[in-house]
Design a protein around this motif. Structure first.
Motif, PDB file in Angstrom:
ATOM      1  N   GLN A  30      -3.346  11.928   8.023  1.00  0.00           N
ATOM      2  CA  GLN A  30      -3.900  10.470   7.937  1.00  0.00           C
ATOM      3  C   GLN A  30      -2.646   9.754   8.694  1.00  0.00           C
ATOM      4  N   ARG A  31      -3.069   9.096   9.835  1.00  0.00           N
ATOM      5  CA  ARG A  31      -2.228   8.308  10.414  1.00  0.00           C
ATOM      6  C   ARG A  31      -2.200   7.173   9.964  1.00  0.00           C
ATOM      7  N   ARG A  32      -0.974   6.403  10.550  1.00  0.00           N
ATOM      8  CA  ARG A  32      -0.833   4.883  10.063  1.00  0.00           C
ATOM      9  C   ARG A  32      -2.054   3.999  10.259  1.00  0.00           C
TER      10      ARG A  32
ATOM     11  N   HIS B  18       6.059   5.766   8.503  1.00  0.00           N
ATOM     12  CA  HIS B  18       7.585   5.404   8.340  1.00  0.00           C
ATOM     13  C   HIS B  18       8.043   4.228   9.572  1.00  0.00           C
ATOM     14  N   HIS B  19       7.616   2.983   9.157  1.00  0.00           N
ATOM     15  CA  HIS B  19       7.778   1.898  10.050  1.00  0.00           C
ATOM     16  C   HIS B  19       8.190   0.783   9.208  1.00  0.00           C
ATOM     17  N   ASP B  20       8.931  -0.205   9.759  1.00  0.00           N
ATOM     18  CA  ASP B  20       9.403  -1.431   8.904  1.00  0.00           C
ATOM     19  C   ASP B  20       8.161  -2.234   8.494  1.00  0.00           C
ATOM     20  N   ALA B  21       7.216  -2.187   9.480  1.00  0.00           N
ATOM     21  CA  ALA B  21       5.781  -3.217   9.031  1.00  0.00           C
ATOM     22  C   ALA B  21       5.274  -2.449   7.914  1.00  0.00           C
ATOM     23  N   VAL B  22       5.178  -1.185   7.745  1.00  0.00           N
ATOM     24  CA  VAL B  22       4.556  -0.804   6.449  1.00  0.00           C
ATOM     25  C   VAL B  22       5.419  -0.941   5.146  1.00  0.00           C
TER      26      VAL B  22
ATOM     27  N   LEU C 184       4.252  -3.131   1.975  1.00  0.00           N
ATOM     28  CA  LEU C 184       4.414  -2.840   0.631  1.00  0.00           C
ATOM     29  C   LEU C 184       5.289  -3.821  -0.274  1.00  0.00           C
ATOM     30  N   ASP C 185       6.155  -4.187   0.336  1.00  0.00           N
ATOM     31  CA  ASP C 185       7.105  -5.177  -0.275  1.00  0.00           C
ATOM     32  C   ASP C 185       6.461  -6.458  -0.785  1.00  0.00           C
ATOM     33  N   ARG C 186       5.531  -6.905   0.094  1.00  0.00           N
ATOM     34  CA  ARG C 186       4.786  -8.122  -0.099  1.00  0.00           C
ATOM     35  C   ARG C 186       3.829  -8.113  -1.374  1.00  0.00           C
ATOM     36  N   ARG C 187       3.468  -6.783  -1.582  1.00  0.00           N
ATOM     37  CA  ARG C 187       2.359  -6.252  -2.743  1.00  0.00           C
ATOM     38  C   ARG C 187       3.213  -5.829  -3.875  1.00  0.00           C
ATOM     39  N   GLN C 188       4.534  -5.537  -3.731  1.00  0.00           N
ATOM     40  CA  GLN C 188       5.260  -4.929  -4.628  1.00  0.00           C
ATOM     41  C   GLN C 188       4.716  -3.661  -5.152  1.00  0.00           C
TER      42      GLN C 188
ATOM     43  N   LEU D  54      15.211   6.502   2.002  1.00  0.00           N
ATOM     44  CA  LEU D  54      15.562   5.857   0.802  1.00  0.00           C
ATOM     45  C   LEU D  54      15.283   4.233   0.904  1.00  0.00           C
ATOM     46  N   ARG D  55      13.901   3.760   0.566  1.00  0.00           N
ATOM     47  CA  ARG D  55      13.505   2.615   0.556  1.00  0.00           C
ATOM     48  C   ARG D  55      12.938   2.245  -0.834  1.00  0.00           C
ATOM     49  N   ALA D  56      13.357   0.857  -0.877  1.00  0.00           N
ATOM     50  CA  ALA D  56      12.694   0.546  -2.436  1.00  0.00           C
ATOM     51  C   ALA D  56      11.983  -0.895  -2.136  1.00  0.00           C
ATOM     52  N   THR D  57      10.867  -0.883  -2.443  1.00  0.00           N
ATOM     53  CA  THR D  57       9.818  -1.837  -1.955  1.00  0.00           C
ATOM     54  C   THR D  57       9.127  -2.544  -3.133  1.00  0.00           C
ATOM     55  N   ALA D  58       9.632  -2.252  -4.184  1.00  0.00           N
ATOM     56  CA  ALA D  58       8.998  -2.791  -5.739  1.00  0.00           C
ATOM     57  C   ALA D  58       9.836  -2.832  -6.758  1.00  0.00           C
ATOM     58  N   PRO D  59       9.453  -3.317  -7.764  1.00  0.00           N
ATOM     59  CA  PRO D  59      10.739  -3.589  -8.860  1.00  0.00           C
ATOM     60  C   PRO D  59      10.971  -2.199  -9.653  1.00  0.00           C
TER      61      PRO D  59
END
Length: 241
Positions: A114-116, A144-148, A152-156, A171-176
């Motif tokens: 499943q592609r982006r 694996h792109h900054d826009a993705v 995720l970050d905007r939606r927690q 190693l990316r953290a996009t939520a609490p």
């Protein structure tokens, strides 16, 4: 902030003598599991989504403070690839609602082919109720792109950090909270092998960094062969203690 460490699944015949006494009936395995861990990742839901009454039954069997994380059904993630998700979301939320205070995270694992598609992902996430804490595991590298990550970050919603053969370890953290799946240290095969102590010590340092940012951390070991997941989970817990 706390760290919850468990395994992907709890009912494996080859865990006799590792997690449960030899000869333990399948129906009694969960009772032994909850004595040693405070969370588990339900993978059976990927193959067949349980009825709400089944989730209610699990809630009654789980002790106070325990969290059951649930993997989204493949009918949604692999067959429909998140397209027109409304019917599946209704079924998912009906089940998760029954878990109440034993509810952990909804794991959404997308297929390796499943592609982006940012719009499709956003459409799906925007229709999940806010009380469903969600993580997404991306297997295709195009995601694996900054826009993705920003989406995720905007939606927690948590990006699922992965450790395993040929899977990108980002190693990316996009939520609490941070969600970490340990698929095994084998360079060629998923779900195989046992993590060396120095490798787990490295992950313990990463977990301390995330908790230092006041993020909850969930860790699930998926290398179930020979009971490695059980031993590795307990080793990591000891290293963090």
């Amino acid at each position: 902030m706390s760290v919850r460490i468990g395994t992907s699944g709890w009912s494996y015949a080859h865990w006799d003598g590792v997690l449960y006494p030899p000869g333990t009936p399948a129906r009694d395995r969960l009772a032994h599991y909850v004595r040693r861990f405070d969370t588990v990742e339900l993978n059976a839901s990927f193959y067949r989504w349980p009825a709400p009454a089944t989730f209610a039954g699990w809630r009654r069997r789980l002790p106070d403070g325990f969290e059951l994380t649930v993997k989204a059904p493949r009918g949604l993630t692999h067959a429909k690839k998140l397209y027109a998700p409304e019917e599946w979301i209704q079924r998912i939320t009906a089940g998760l609602h029954e878990l109440a205070d034993r509810r952990g995270v909804l794991l959404v694992q997308l297929g390796p082919n499943q592609r982006r598609d940012d719009d499709r992902l956003a459409y799906f996430l925007d229709r999940l109720p806010g009380w469903v804490h969600t993580t997404v595991e991306f297997r295709h590298p195009s995601w694996h792109h900054d826009a993705v990550f920003d989406l995720l970050d905007r939606r927690q919603v948590a990006y699922c950090v992965m450790s395993g053969a040929r899977l990108p370890c980002v190693l990316r953290a996009t939520a609490p909270f941070v969600y970490l799946r340990m698929h095994g240290p084998d360079a060629d095969h998923l779900y195989a092998g046992s993590y060396p102590d120095d490798n787990l010590a490295w992950w313990a340092d990463r977990i301390r960094e995330w908790t230092g940012q006041r993020r909850q951390v969930y860790v699930y070991f998926n290398n179930d062969g020979e009971g490695n997941a059980v031993r590795d989970a307990e080793t990591l817990r000891r290293l963090l203690a």
